[in-house]
Design an enzyme around this catalytic site. Structure first.
Site, PDB file in Angstrom:
ATOM      1  N   TYR A 128      -9.006   5.936   8.856  1.00  0.00           N
ATOM      2  CA  TYR A 128      -9.929   5.936   7.719  1.00  0.00           C
ATOM      3  C   TYR A 128     -11.367   6.247   8.119  1.00  0.00           C
ATOM      4  CZ  TYR A 128      -5.954   4.244   5.132  1.00  0.00           C
ATOM      5  OH  TYR A 128      -4.709   4.154   4.552  1.00  0.00           O
ATOM      6  N   ASP A 132       0.826  -1.196   0.000  1.00  0.00           N
ATOM      7  CA  ASP A 132       0.000   0.000   0.000  1.00  0.00           C
ATOM      8  C   ASP A 132       0.869   1.258   0.000  1.00  0.00           C
ATOM      9  OD1 ASP A 132      -2.696   0.894  -0.118  1.00  0.00           O
ATOM     10  OD2 ASP A 132      -2.575   1.563   1.966  1.00  0.00           O
ATOM     11  N   TYR A 152     -12.390   3.337   1.474  1.00  0.00           N
ATOM     12  CA  TYR A 152     -11.668   3.297   2.745  1.00  0.00           C
ATOM     13  C   TYR A 152     -12.435   4.026   3.844  1.00  0.00           C
ATOM     14  CZ  TYR A 152      -7.449   0.812   1.497  1.00  0.00           C
ATOM     15  OH  TYR A 152      -6.564  -0.183   1.162  1.00  0.00           O
ATOM     16  N   CYS A 179     -11.414   4.347  -4.140  1.00  0.00           N
ATOM     17  CA  CYS A 179     -10.441   4.275  -3.055  1.00  0.00           C
ATOM     18  C   CYS A 179     -10.854   5.207  -1.923  1.00  0.00           C
ATOM     19  CB  CYS A 179      -9.047   4.636  -3.567  1.00  0.00           C
ATOM     20  SG  CYS A 179      -7.770   4.564  -2.280  1.00  0.00           S
ATOM     21  N   GLU A 210      -9.749  -2.534  -5.799  1.00  0.00           N
ATOM     22  CA  GLU A 210      -9.733  -2.384  -4.347  1.00  0.00           C
ATOM     23  C   GLU A 210      -9.936  -3.732  -3.657  1.00  0.00           C
ATOM     24  OE1 GLU A 210      -9.109   0.205  -2.260  1.00  0.00           O
ATOM     25  OE2 GLU A 210      -8.468   1.296  -4.044  1.00  0.00           O
TER      26      GLU A 210
END
Length: 225
Positions: free
Chosen positions: A165, A45, A140, A136, A207
């Site tokens: 997040y 990541d 998240y 994304c 994802e």
């Protein structure tokens, strides 16, 4: 009448539910995810976020309105100095230094996803760029908020990940991109909307694949050593 961004999310509802059920995400939520899987994911990541930062820089360059340029620059700063710092702090606690993170080679899924994002940014107008960024950002925030609502796990590194997040800052980022997508889609032809929907779906699929990569610690197929 539903907003275009809501239509995008509804069309990929099965993907979002699959992410919440995925053993990698569920393991973060209840604190049972094996640390070696989390470490692998964090390294990949980190590589992803380096390229994701380039996407925000390109989006800022392509934006026509000064206010949009400014906000994409803020998102670039959020990624470089908040999100990536989370990875550095957690990895440092695991004995993984920043130098090691920066030397991480991208796995196949990481390279495929980031290449798709960067390619889209070079080829598409701003609406296409927002379409590939939104999964994304929204994903998240959605996962973080969903996991936090169930209660935070005991391991601190998973608590930190969830709270980052689930934060208002990341929620605001996702909402801004959703509103921008709706603004850009207003009055657009159905053909254009269908194209943006496909870009959005592709990012959403990546994802889910990213969490699967972390769960299996997938680098490259064995046929390609």
């Amino acid at each position: 009448m539903a907003a275009f961004s809501d239509d995008l999310q509804s069309a990929c509802d099965a993907l979002w539910r699959a992410m919440l059920r995925h053993p990698f995400v569920a393991g973060i939520g209840d604190g049972t995810l094996a640390r070696d899987k989390f470490e692998f994911y964090l390294k990949q990541d980190y590589v992803y976020l380096v390229e994701f930062s380039r996407v925000f820089a390109l989006a800022s360059a392509k934006a026509r309105e000064l206010s949009d340029m400014s906000y994409f620059a803020k998102l670039l700063d959020l990624t470089l100095n908040t999100e990536m710092d989370l990875h550095r702090r957690i990895c440092d606690g695991f004995g993984i230094r920043a130098e090691e993170l920066e030397k991480t080679a991208p796995a196949l899924t990481t390279l495929s996803y980031t290449s798709f994002l960067v390619k889209t940014c070079y080829e598409e107008p701003l609406a296409g760029i927002v379409a590939v960024l939104l999964p994304c950002a929204w994903g998240y925030a959605f996962i973080g908020q969903s996991l936090k609502a169930k209660g935070l796990p005991q391991p601190q590194h998973y608590r930190d990940w969830i709270e980052t997040y689930a934060s208002e800052e990341f929620g605001n980022w996702a909402n801004w991109l959703k509103n921008k997508m709706d603004e850009l889609a207003a009055g657009a032809a159905e053909k254009e909307k269908a194209h943006w929907s496909k870009l959005y779906e592709t990012s959403a699929r990546f994802e889910l694949l990213f969490f699967e990569m972390g769960w299996r610690k997938e680098e490259w197929p064995k046929v390609a050593p």
